[in-house]
Write a protein that holds these residues in place. Structure first.
Motif, PDB file in Angstrom:
ATOM      1  N   GLY A  41       0.804  -1.222   0.000  1.00 50.90           N
ATOM      2  CA  GLY A  41       0.000   0.000   0.000  1.00 50.90           C
ATOM      3  C   GLY A  41       0.838   1.273   0.000  1.00 50.90           C
ATOM      4  N   GLU A  42       2.161   1.109   0.046  1.00 55.05           N
ATOM      5  CA  GLU A  42       3.048   2.284   0.081  1.00 55.05           C
ATOM      6  C   GLU A  42       2.861   3.151  -1.175  1.00 55.05           C
ATOM      7  OE1 GLU A  42       7.203   1.257   0.141  1.00 55.05           O
ATOM      8  OE2 GLU A  42       7.768   3.354  -0.156  1.00 55.05           O
ATOM      9  N   GLY A  43       2.569   4.438  -0.943  1.00 49.32           N
ATOM     10  CA  GLY A  43       2.457   5.381  -2.062  1.00 49.32           C
ATOM     11  C   GLY A  43       1.151   5.319  -2.829  1.00 49.32           C
ATOM     12  N   LEU A  44       0.255   4.410  -2.403  1.00 53.34           N
ATOM     13  CA  LEU A  44      -0.954   4.147  -3.207  1.00 53.34           C
ATOM     14  C   LEU A  44      -1.979   5.282  -3.155  1.00 53.34           C
ATOM     15  CD1 LEU A  44      -2.313   2.084  -5.008  1.00 53.34           C
ATOM     16  CD2 LEU A  44      -3.096   0.876  -2.960  1.00 53.34           C
ATOM     17  N   SER A  45      -2.251   5.789  -1.962  1.00 55.02           N
ATOM     18  CA  SER A  45      -3.253   6.858  -1.843  1.00 55.02           C
ATOM     19  C   SER A  45      -2.851   8.060  -2.680  1.00 55.02           C
ATOM     20  CB  SER A  45      -3.426   7.285  -0.385  1.00 55.02           C
ATOM     21  OG  SER A  45      -4.067   6.259   0.308  1.00 55.02           O
ATOM     22  N   ALA A  46      -1.576   8.433  -2.602  1.00 61.62           N
ATOM     23  CA  ALA A  46      -1.089   9.580  -3.382  1.00 61.62           C
ATOM     24  C   ALA A  46      -1.212   9.291  -4.881  1.00 61.62           C
ATOM     25  CB  ALA A  46       0.356   9.891  -3.010  1.00 61.62           C
ATOM     26  N   ALA A  47      -0.961   8.038  -5.266  1.00 57.16           N
ATOM     27  CA  ALA A  47      -1.027   7.678  -6.698  1.00 57.16           C
ATOM     28  C   ALA A  47      -2.461   7.800  -7.226  1.00 57.16           C
ATOM     29  CB  ALA A  47      -0.519   6.253  -6.896  1.00 57.16           C
ATOM     30  N   LEU A  48      -3.441   7.556  -6.359  1.00 57.74           N
ATOM     31  CA  LEU A  48      -4.845   7.577  -6.817  1.00 57.74           C
ATOM     32  C   LEU A  48      -5.528   8.928  -6.595  1.00 57.74           C
ATOM     33  CD1 LEU A  48      -6.205   4.027  -5.885  1.00 57.74           C
ATOM     34  CD2 LEU A  48      -4.922   4.800  -7.878  1.00 57.74           C
ATOM     35  N   GLU A  49      -4.821   9.837  -5.963  1.00 62.81           N
ATOM     36  CA  GLU A  49      -5.426  11.143  -5.688  1.00 62.81           C
ATOM     37  C   GLU A  49      -5.818  11.841  -6.999  1.00 62.81           C
ATOM     38  OE1 GLU A  49      -2.974  13.328  -2.946  1.00 62.81           O
ATOM     39  OE2 GLU A  49      -4.205  15.131  -3.240  1.00 62.81           O
ATOM     40  N   GLY A  50      -7.078  12.225  -7.107  1.00 63.96           N
ATOM     41  CA  GLY A  50      -7.555  12.945  -8.297  1.00 63.96           C
ATOM     42  C   GLY A  50      -7.778  12.062  -9.520  1.00 63.96           C
ATOM     43  N   ALA A  51      -7.552  10.738  -9.391  1.00 61.70           N
ATOM     44  CA  ALA A  51      -7.732   9.852 -10.558  1.00 61.70           C
ATOM     45  C   ALA A  51      -9.222   9.553 -10.774  1.00 61.70           C
ATOM     46  CB  ALA A  51      -6.963   8.548 -10.350  1.00 61.70           C
ATOM     47  N   ASP A  52      -9.646   9.572 -12.026  1.00 57.25           N
ATOM     48  CA  ASP A  52     -11.014   9.160 -12.375  1.00 57.25           C
ATOM     49  C   ASP A  52     -11.093   7.643 -12.485  1.00 57.25           C
ATOM     50  OD1 ASP A  52     -12.075  11.906 -12.991  1.00 57.25           O
ATOM     51  OD2 ASP A  52     -10.418  11.821 -14.433  1.00 57.25           O
ATOM     52  N   VAL A  53      -9.987   7.052 -12.942  1.00 55.85           N
ATOM     53  CA  VAL A  53      -9.961   5.617 -13.244  1.00 55.85           C
ATOM     54  C   VAL A  53      -8.649   5.031 -12.720  1.00 55.85           C
ATOM     55  CG1 VAL A  53     -10.055   3.893 -15.119  1.00 55.85           C
ATOM     56  CG2 VAL A  53     -11.207   6.101 -15.408  1.00 55.85           C
ATOM     57  N   VAL A  54      -8.706   3.786 -12.240  1.00 58.10           N
ATOM     58  CA  VAL A  54      -7.462   3.069 -11.939  1.00 58.10           C
ATOM     59  C   VAL A  54      -7.447   1.774 -12.758  1.00 58.10           C
ATOM     60  CG1 VAL A  54      -8.453   1.966  -9.847  1.00 58.10           C
ATOM     61  CG2 VAL A  54      -5.968   2.086 -10.155  1.00 58.10           C
ATOM     62  N   VAL A  55      -6.315   1.545 -13.411  1.00 63.19           N
ATOM     63  CA  VAL A  55      -6.122   0.321 -14.192  1.00 63.19           C
ATOM     64  C   VAL A  55      -5.104  -0.537 -13.439  1.00 63.19           C
ATOM     65  CG1 VAL A  55      -5.233  -0.627 -16.366  1.00 63.19           C
ATOM     66  CG2 VAL A  55      -6.563   1.506 -16.383  1.00 63.19           C
ATOM     67  N   ASN A  56      -5.440  -1.812 -13.232  1.00 61.10           N
ATOM     68  CA  ASN A  56      -4.514  -2.700 -12.530  1.00 61.10           C
ATOM     69  C   ASN A  56      -3.967  -3.748 -13.494  1.00 61.10           C
ATOM     70  OD1 ASN A  56      -3.090  -4.294 -10.785  1.00 61.10           O
ATOM     71  ND2 ASN A  56      -4.863  -5.064  -9.673  1.00 61.10           N
ATOM     72  N   VAL A  57      -2.735  -3.539 -13.933  1.00 63.14           N
ATOM     73  CA  VAL A  57      -2.063  -4.532 -14.786  1.00 63.14           C
ATOM     74  C   VAL A  57      -0.746  -4.957 -14.137  1.00 63.14           C
ATOM     75  CG1 VAL A  57      -3.141  -4.114 -17.026  1.00 63.14           C
ATOM     76  CG2 VAL A  57      -1.323  -2.595 -16.271  1.00 63.14           C
ATOM     77  N   THR A  58      -0.769  -5.021 -12.796  1.00 63.33           N
ATOM     78  CA  THR A  58       0.394  -5.562 -12.089  1.00 63.33           C
ATOM     79  C   THR A  58       0.432  -7.078 -12.286  1.00 63.33           C
ATOM     80  OG1 THR A  58      -0.897  -5.809 -10.069  1.00 63.33           O
ATOM     81  CG2 THR A  58       0.371  -3.777 -10.298  1.00 63.33           C
ATOM     82  N   ASN A  59       1.560  -7.663 -11.942  1.00 64.19           N
ATOM     83  CA  ASN A  59       1.656  -9.120 -12.019  1.00 64.19           C
ATOM     84  C   ASN A  59       2.421  -9.669 -10.829  1.00 64.19           C
ATOM     85  OD1 ASN A  59       1.108 -11.595 -13.088  1.00 64.19           O
ATOM     86  ND2 ASN A  59       2.522 -11.435 -14.807  1.00 64.19           N
ATOM     87  N   SER A  60       2.067 -10.879 -10.461  1.00 64.35           N
ATOM     88  CA  SER A  60       2.743 -11.568  -9.371  1.00 64.35           C
ATOM     89  C   SER A  60       4.140 -11.991  -9.834  1.00 64.35           C
ATOM     90  CB  SER A  60       1.917 -12.800  -8.998  1.00 64.35           C
ATOM     91  OG  SER A  60       2.690 -13.714  -8.291  1.00 64.35           O
ATOM     92  N   PRO A  61       5.135 -11.918  -8.933  1.00 62.37           N
ATOM     93  CA  PRO A  61       6.482 -12.355  -9.333  1.00 62.37           C
ATOM     94  C   PRO A  61       6.573 -13.868  -9.545  1.00 62.37           C
ATOM     95  CG  PRO A  61       6.458 -11.659  -7.013  1.00 62.37           C
ATOM     96  CD  PRO A  61       5.110 -11.317  -7.585  1.00 62.37           C
TER      97      PRO A  61
END
Ligand SMILES: NC(=O)c1ccc[n+]([C@@H]2O[C@H](COP(=O)([O-])OP(=O)(O)OC[C@H]3O[C@@H](n4cnc5c(N)ncnc54)[C@H](OP(=O)(O)O)[C@@H]3O)[C@@H](O)[C@H]2O)c1
Length: 244
Positions: A41-61
């Motif tokens: 969750g580090e840095g996540l709130s700041a990353a989503l601040e003001g965003a209309d949409v979030v796209v999740n294309v992360t991947n598991s190692p």
């Protein structure tokens, strides 16, 4: 629109960011390398601040049991932060037929990721793609030695990462589907056939040996990961992509 792309430095994510920018959106890539860790969750709130949409294309190692923990925690964190920041649309990328291969830990983990998104508080869209062209060299390497590549005759319908990214970008810029869009390549191969085509295109003289027990895709039964009639068929064909 302002669109936060988690995993925006990866194979799909970097192209999603490019496509969204080309369409006039403010697309911002986030990943551990930019200081955002979806797992902690580090840095996540700041990353989503003001965003209309979030796209999740992360991947598991990894593709093993640990992937269940990865997709559970990352989706929980994403949904909590998206709700807190008032994000109006969450988009995730999954796999065609994923619920039909519960023998694979990674596929169960992706089903879990989908289920959490569907049950969560944020309007959502799920794009399900078939296996990426770019993933095929890795698939071949899992069961290869100096002379042979062992592959099952599993039906597979691969797609170019660029076509997946274009679809994810289009969905992200639209209204939440509250459902799933499947996207697949135009051609169905068997995996052993696809291996032969790939080796020939690389000038690799190893032989493909059909082996119903080889590699991760041996667990797939019948047409489980082939797209159904409602799927969108992408324009790029595997042989043309290899030749280019
Ligand atoms: N391979 C296939 O054939 C296929 C088919 C259908 C669907 N998919 C799905 O497509 C998605 C994207 O795959 P891809 O090949 O584009 O992946 P990728 O190239 O491995 O990229 C993964 C991205 O996630 C980021 N990431 C990883 N752990 C993170 C964390 N803890 N916090 C924040 N960011 C993190 C990575 O950057 P950092 O390392 O810097 O964090 C990178 O930007 C996956 O979810 C996969 O299930 C794959």
């Amino acid at each position: 629109m302002k669109i936060a792309v988690l995993g925006g430095t990866g194979l799909i994510g970097s192209q999603v960011v490019q496509d969204l920018k080309a369409a006039g959106h403010e697309a911002v890539p986030h990943s551990q390398s930019t200081g955002v860790d979806l797992l902690t969750g580090e840095g996540l709130s700041a990353a989503l601040e003001g965003a209309d949409v979030v796209v999740n294309v992360t991947n598991s190692p990894t593709f093993d049991e640990a992937s269940l923990d990865f997709f559970r925690k990352t989706m929980d964190n994403l949904l909590a932060a998206a709700r807190e920041q008032g994000v109006g649309h969450a988009v995730a990328l999954s796999i065609v037929g994923v619920e039909q291969v519960p023998q694979l830990d990674y596929y169960r983990a992706k089903v879990l990721q989908e289920d959490l998104l569907k049950a969560g508080p944020v309007p959502y869209s799920i794009v399900r793609a078939t296996q990426f062209f770019e993933f095929m060299d890795a698939v071949l390497s899992w069961s290869a030695d100096e002379k042979t590549v062992r592959l099952p005759a599993t039906p597979i319908q691969p797609i170019a990462a660029a076509d997946v990214a274009a679809t994810v970008a289009e969905v992200a810029a639209g209204r939440p589907l509250q459902g799933t869009l499947d996207v697949a390549g135009a051609d169905v191969f068997t995996l052993d056939e696809l291996g032969g085509i790939t080796l020939a295109a690389h000038g690799d003289e190893r032989t493909v040996v059909t082996d119903g027990t080889a590699g991760m895709f041996a667990a797939v039964q019948g047409d489980a990961i082939i797209a159904g009639p409602a799927a969108r068929i992408a324009p790029t064909r595997y042989r043309d992509w290899l030749a280019a």
